[in-house]
Enzyme design. Structure first.
Site, PDB file in Angstrom:
ATOM      1  N   HIS A  35       0.824  -1.212   0.000  1.00 18.21           N
ATOM      2  CA  HIS A  35       0.000   0.000   0.000  1.00 18.21           C
ATOM      3  C   HIS A  35       0.866   1.273   0.000  1.00 18.21           C
ATOM      4  O   HIS A  35       0.733   2.138  -0.864  1.00 18.21           O
ATOM      5  CB  HIS A  35      -0.887   0.042   1.248  1.00 18.21           C
ATOM      6  CG  HIS A  35      -1.822  -1.111   1.384  1.00 18.21           C
ATOM      7  ND1 HIS A  35      -2.915  -1.279   0.579  1.00 18.21           N
ATOM      8  CD2 HIS A  35      -1.832  -2.161   2.250  1.00 18.21           C
ATOM      9  CE1 HIS A  35      -3.576  -2.365   0.940  1.00 18.21           C
ATOM     10  NE2 HIS A  35      -2.941  -2.919   1.950  1.00 18.21           N
TER      11      HIS A  35
HETATM   12  C1  BDR Z   1      -2.765   1.220   5.275  1.00 18.94           C
HETATM   13  O1  BDR Z   1      -3.005   0.656   6.564  1.00 18.94           O
HETATM   14  C2  BDR Z   1      -1.802   0.384   7.212  1.00 18.94           C
HETATM   15  O2  BDR Z   1      -1.860  -0.791   7.951  1.00 18.94           O
HETATM   16  C3  BDR Z   1      -0.758   0.348   6.129  1.00 18.94           C
HETATM   17  O3  BDR Z   1       0.495   0.748   6.653  1.00 18.94           O
HETATM   18  C4  BDR Z   1      -1.269   1.309   5.090  1.00 18.94           C
HETATM   19  O4  BDR Z   1      -0.843   2.627   5.354  1.00 18.94           O
HETATM   20  C5  BDR Z   1      -3.471   0.345   4.261  1.00 18.94           C
HETATM   21  O5  BDR Z   1      -4.852   0.362   4.509  1.00 18.94           O
END
Ligand code: BDR
Ligand code: CA
Length: 326
Positions: free
Chosen positions: A251
């Site tokens: 992500h």
């Molecule tokens: C986001 O949630 C976090 O757990 C990850 O680091 C990312 O920023 C994804 O939904």
């Protein structure tokens, strides 16, 4: 021109990978890092940001400002089931054969400024030029806006990993983690008029890194950073396998990649707001995608990344994290 970046983050395994991507990319210079409570409490996030810096040892160490320790109005919801108790796949517990800690406490020290003030201070250093990449809950950005909206208006771009525009959420059926944790902050930032580029789950879900691919590339560039990457991603791969995703979803590195190379995506200007009231819809990103004349809709609040050149992104990511491998 080299892009001056400030990274606002809650490391987090994928945050750590995003930091590594930035620190190893010649297109940008990391001018500051601010931490925020999210995946784990802010003390741990801050320690983790320092651990990444210690592992990479950049020629110029950027200032690190500890930010908000809780969302604007709510109790912190964290994600240790994804990232491990320490936020980095429990690498703080790894010991060498002689019993010493593989990753002792970092020697890099903290900025005297808190996260929101470090954001404002860095804008002063790069007026009209600074790009913020926000890859955690948006609490620090909302606080900086409350403290000084005029200075914040001098940001060149604000690239945000958050929201789920046309796909299900990853915390609830409708909400993505960063928006779910601090919906009020996300709502304030999206309504601020800043030049926001939103990188939602719709796009980041297309960047899944299988364990075998990373292992092969790391084996080709054996060094302490590779070992750090291998150690911190163990837990991430385990989680990805548990939920049937076949790898780590990158992500936060995707948001960073788009900040560096905007042509990895195409953007659609949309009005996106964040639900703060609903019992079932907390943190939902509500995008107005109705096919009605533009003048009859509220004006766009951001540009939303709608697609990812996934193979090109993966090449960029792996070539920077595992230089010399192919
Ligand atoms: C986001 O949630 C976090 O757990 C990850 O680091 C990312 O920023 C994804 O939904
Ligand atoms: Ca994150």
């Amino acid at each position: 021109m080299t892009l001056p970046l400030l990274i606002d983050t809650d490391p987090g395994i994928d945050d750590a990978l995003a930091l590594l991507l930035a620190l190893r990319s010649p297109e940008c210079s990391v001018e500051a890092i601010t931490t925020v409570a999210g995946n784990v409490p802010v003390e741990r996030c801050t320690l983790n940001a320092l651990r990444v810096l210690e592992a990479v040892g950049p020629a110029r160490v950027p200032p690190v400002g500890r930010g908000a320790d809780k969302p604007l109005t709510r109790t912190l919801v964290s994600a240790t089931h994804v990232h491990g108790d320490d936020g980095l796949g429990n690498l703080a517990e790894i010991r060498e054969a002689d019993g010493s800690l593989r990753y002792p406490k970092p020697r890099v020290s903290l900025s005297p400024l808190d996260g929101p003030d470090l954001i404002l201070d860095t804008i002063d250093r790069f007026p009209g030029e600074l790009v913020v990449v926000a890859i955690g809950p948006l609490t620090n950005l909302a606080l900086a806006l409350q403290r000084d909206p005029r200075r914040m208006a001098q940001l060149r771009r604000v690239v945000i990993m958050g929201g789920a525009v046309g796909v299900p959420g990853n915390v609830t059926p409708v909400a993505e983690f960063n928006f779910y944790v601090d919906p009020e902050a996300a709502a304030q930032v999206l309504a601020s008029g800043l030049p926001i580029e939103l990188v939602p789950l719709d796009v980041t879900r297309n960047a899944i890194l299988p364990r075998s691919v990373l292992q092969q590339r790391l084996a080709a560039c054996p060094d302490p950073v590779s070992r750090f990457i291998a150690d911190t991603t163990q837990r991430g791969f385990q989680f990805g396998e548990e939920i049937g995703e076949g790898g780590i979803t990158l992500h936060d590195p995707v948001a960073l990649g788009i900040a560096l190379v905007p042509s990895l995506t195409y953007f659609e200007s949309l009005h996106v707001a964040v639900e703060c009231e609903g019992a079932l819809t907390r943190g939902m990103s509500v995008a107005d995608r109705r096919s009605i004349p533009v003048g009859r809709k509220a004006p766009a609040t951001c540009r939303v990344a709608r697609w990812l050149r996934a193979a090109d992104f993966r090449d960029l990511f792996l070539s920077r994290l595992c230089p010399g491998s192919s």
